[in-house]
Design a protein around this motif. Sequence first.
Motif, short mmCIF file in Angstrom:
data_model
loop_
_atom_site.label_atom_id
_atom_site.label_comp_id
_atom_site.label_asym_id
_atom_site.label_seq_id
_atom_site.Cartn_x
_atom_site.Cartn_y
_atom_site.Cartn_z
N TYR A 172 21.31 45.91 84.52
CA TYR A 172 22.16 44.80 84.92
C TYR A 172 22.54 43.99 83.69
CZ TYR A 172 23.42 40.18 86.64
OH TYR A 172 24.07 39.00 86.85
N GLU A 173 21.54 43.66 82.90
CA GLU A 173 21.80 42.83 81.73
C GLU A 173 22.66 43.56 80.71
OE1 GLU A 173 17.96 41.54 80.44
OE2 GLU A 173 17.68 40.29 82.21
N PHE A 174 22.42 44.85 80.58
CA PHE A 174 23.19 45.63 79.63
C PHE A 174 24.66 45.67 80.06
CE2 PHE A 174 23.29 49.83 77.06
CZ PHE A 174 23.74 49.14 75.94
N THR A 175 24.88 45.80 81.38
CA THR A 175 26.26 45.83 81.89
C THR A 175 26.95 44.51 81.65
OG1 THR A 175 25.45 47.27 83.64
CG2 THR A 175 27.66 46.41 83.90
N VAL A 176 26.25 43.44 81.99
CA VAL A 176 26.86 42.12 81.83
C VAL A 176 27.14 41.85 80.35
CG1 VAL A 176 26.48 39.64 82.09
CG2 VAL A 176 25.84 41.18 83.93
N THR A 177 26.18 42.20 79.49
CA THR A 177 26.39 41.98 78.05
C THR A 177 27.50 42.88 77.51
OG1 THR A 177 24.05 41.46 77.90
CG2 THR A 177 25.21 41.80 75.85
N ALA A 193 41.12 44.59 84.07
CA ALA A 193 40.68 45.35 85.24
C ALA A 193 39.35 46.02 84.94
CB ALA A 193 41.74 46.40 85.61
N PHE A 194 39.25 46.60 83.75
CA PHE A 194 38.02 47.30 83.39
C PHE A 194 36.82 46.35 83.40
CE2 PHE A 194 34.84 48.34 80.29
CZ PHE A 194 34.55 49.65 80.59
N VAL A 195 36.97 45.23 82.73
CA VAL A 195 35.86 44.29 82.64
C VAL A 195 35.46 43.80 84.02
CG1 VAL A 195 35.20 42.00 81.83
CG2 VAL A 195 36.36 43.56 80.29
N MET A 196 36.47 43.50 84.83
CA MET A 196 36.16 42.97 86.15
C MET A 196 35.41 44.01 86.99
SD MET A 196 38.66 41.52 89.05
CE MET A 196 38.81 43.12 89.80
N VAL A 197 35.93 45.24 86.99
CA VAL A 197 35.30 46.27 87.83
C VAL A 197 33.84 46.49 87.41
CG1 VAL A 197 35.31 48.73 88.35
CG2 VAL A 197 37.43 47.40 88.49
N PHE A 198 33.62 46.60 86.10
CA PHE A 198 32.25 46.89 85.68
C PHE A 198 31.32 45.70 85.90
CE2 PHE A 198 33.89 50.76 84.18
CZ PHE A 198 32.81 51.61 84.11
N LEU A 199 31.86 44.53 85.76
CA LEU A 199 31.03 43.36 86.02
C LEU A 199 30.63 43.33 87.50
CD1 LEU A 199 29.88 40.87 84.69
CD2 LEU A 199 31.92 39.61 85.34
N GLY A 213 28.02 45.86 88.20
CA GLY A 213 26.75 45.34 87.71
C GLY A 213 26.13 44.39 88.71
N VAL A 214 26.94 43.47 89.20
CA VAL A 214 26.41 42.47 90.13
C VAL A 214 25.98 43.10 91.44
CG1 VAL A 214 27.01 40.44 91.48
CG2 VAL A 214 27.75 40.61 89.10
N LEU A 215 26.84 43.99 91.96
CA LEU A 215 26.57 44.51 93.31
C LEU A 215 25.52 45.60 93.31
CD1 LEU A 215 30.22 44.53 94.68
CD2 LEU A 215 28.44 42.82 95.01
N ALA A 216 25.52 46.45 92.30
CA ALA A 216 24.65 47.62 92.38
C ALA A 216 23.42 47.53 91.48
CB ALA A 216 25.45 48.88 92.03
#
Lengths: 337, 518
Positions: A110-115, A142-148, A151-154
Amino acid sequence: MSTHAYELLSNRAVATAAVVYFLALLSHLVEWSALIGRRRADVEERELVGAGAPAVEARGLETPDEDRSERVAMFGRLGYLLTCIAALAHLTAVVSRGLAAGRVPWGNMYEFTVTGTCIVAVAYVALYRRLKLSWMAPAVVAFVMVFLMVGVLALYAPVEPLTEALNSYWLVIHVFAASLATGAFTLGGIASIIYLIKRRYPDADSGWMSRVPSLASLDRTAYRIHAFGFVLWTFAVLITGPIWAHQAWGSYWNWDPKEVWAFITWVVYAGYLHARATAGWKGRNAAILAIVGLATLWFNFIGINYFSTTSAHSYASVPSHAPAIVDGPAAGGTVTA
Amino acid sequence: MTGSPREATPREMTARELARWSWRQLTSMRTALILLLLLAIAAVPGSLIPQENLDSVKVSNWQDAHTTLTPIYRRLGLFDVYGAPWFAAIYVLLMVSLIGCIIPRLFVYWRGLRAQPPAAPRNLLRMPAATSYETAESVEEVVARANAVLGRKRYRLRRESAAGEVAAEKGYLREAGNLLFHCAVIIVLVGFAVGSLFGYKGGVIVLVGDQYGFSNELTQYDDFAPGSLFKPDQLNWFDLHIHDFHVDWLTSGPRQGMAKGFKSEVQYEDGPSSPSKSYDLAVNHPLDIGGTEVFLIGHGYAPVVTIRDGKGDIVASGPRVFLPENQSFLSFGVIKPAAGNISAQGLFYPAEVTLGGVPQNITGDIGDKSAAMLSLQVWKGDNGMQDSEQSVYTLDTSRMTKVNDTGGRAFNLRVGQTAKLPDGLGTITFDDVVRWNKLQISQTPFKHVALGGVSLALLGLMGSLFIRPRRVWVRARETAGGTLVEVAVLDRSGNDEVDAVVSGLVAQLQGREVEEMS
Ligand code: HEM
């Protein structure tokens, strides 16, 4: 502030960032849709003005397109502004997460994704003017939003202290360099994808493609970003990685699945750099290699955990998995007499 | 380097020509590229199929589950991809190609380094990035300013230029960086290869306590993986024991009950008559004894158990290493004495509470040992200890029968308790618990060569990627109206925004200071 308060702040900031990214994306979509049907020349003219180049004499006054062009410019600026705000919130989230955990905020997926996404966003915001990246806006946001969101949901996990093996300043350097490289490669990959799309519509006269720079310039931009990423990746994977692995597990290079894929990524990007200097591989094939490289990078980050459980890089394990060797106990499992 | 001028087929070539042709193919850029991609693809299977060097237990489980594929995979070396001949073939070819590629480039570079920047081409305006402007300044003024501007930017200037001409070049270090990078790749590989040929890696479990210990001899290792050129006399003399061991337990949060950090107080002697030294051994803090490195990579509990037979004679006594099953150190282990006919296996709970009749382990922290529990299943019969080659961590019960306590349950013991086995078989006593450390001990000769090589590679890479080699020419000519100045820039890497360089240069020549473009 207490640990808990920081954690809460981080979570709120992530949510805020996600919403603002969404608004930024909407704004860029409006900008785009207003571009449909617009002539390339008009757009380029506005671009030049916007980029601070010597002002070009406006042809004729009050063309019917005038306020549409105004609208495009406005939504473009709004989108960038919103992205800046979102990136700021995003950065706040990363920092307060670190404060909550009392360590660098990259202890789990999660932290790695957010960072990682934060770095993509900040790099984009920072390079926006220098490399004139406005054409990249919708794809990056779009990319940043989707991956964020993913990260949050999964991948969300509450704050936890690091296990011993991860508690090293080499980790800080190693993961920071790897995250930065991941951010750069992602931006570079987006540029290469757009390059390939542009190749199919080289003389698009209207719509988004008309705003994208020339093929040669796209290729150069992609190269510069990739070159930067490659140096960082080399540093992260081939220098700090082995040093850290040696301290933590007693061997520099184990061919552990995570290491294997980091190596594959490195070799593929070396291939990309070569391809740009090889007859018959320049341009299209090089861009494809860059995208393959990006795929291996993200596969390593996300996919490998599902295919292999021997990886000792437990910080990257999915929350439900029991982290392996690092903690020591499971290491006994490999002992046989 | 593809469209070789001689398109002859190999059949028409002499052996010499064929050799030259093959060498040229092998050292071409395209071959290097294809070999790189092959290397990437070849590395993939090793991450998906269990590897011997990483986890041999997993390999044998996999092999048991895939009986048809196993012989094929074994043939292909897929259980040891990174040691397989075909994998080696790819990187050896790549190395040969690399050497063949850089040696000629080294010569070319050496010659280029001492050469003057080339004179201006006849028609400057035909260069891809070029422009011209008129000025009232004289030719001499323009040339002087061009020399000054370019000199300030650390261009190398051509000495004997024609009148009114300036030729300059910079960015020589790019090629140097590139060559350094490619040479360093070879250094790294040699360092890495030598290290794994002459080095070794071994593992041993050492009990915590001054009465236990380890001497650096082959027989003392639990597992030992030498490189193919390793010689046993490389093992240097040392003795060590673990005086004490501390664990820092997590007492809150979702990982409560797990170990956050641990540290051992090690005492060692590095020669038969050397004084004893101490060292705090911890993860990320290895101990180096004369080039041999000792790492703390795991820990656990070893219950001390005494088994007596029906006559009251001791058949087994002492600590037994139990292996942790999870992060709160619920551990599994086996007790199989070589004598007698009683064996046992079961679970060790460092801190047990019974919830709803089921024992649960709540933390790995054993505290004052009052909540520690040993839960054993006891077996009677031949435990196969006479057979060689069997794991000390599993019990083969095929020739044994189970011994039940009165309720048919396992024998649950606290520290100090003794279980009486039925039918006068004997007793089992849970005396105490000690801790163990898993140490990894290894030698990695030439590691500094590999690491230094990688650092050089990084340095070279930065030069190669970030330095912009370019040539600049300025030519000033008198015309009717004043002086015509032509400026051209040639970017030798193909990655520059040359037009911006040209306009920046013109601005400076005209005395307009503009913000520098790269
Ligand atoms: C271990 C294998 C190799 C690796 C990892 C590797 C890596 C690289 C990298 C990262 C670059 C990029 C530098 C740049 O773009 O300026 C590069 C450039 C280059 N490599 Fe390699 N290389 C390898 C083998 C070879 C071989 C075998 C050749 C010989 C044909 C070769 C020839 C070149 C050349 C000529 C360039 C300069 C390209 C340019 O001007 O951009 N490399 N190499």
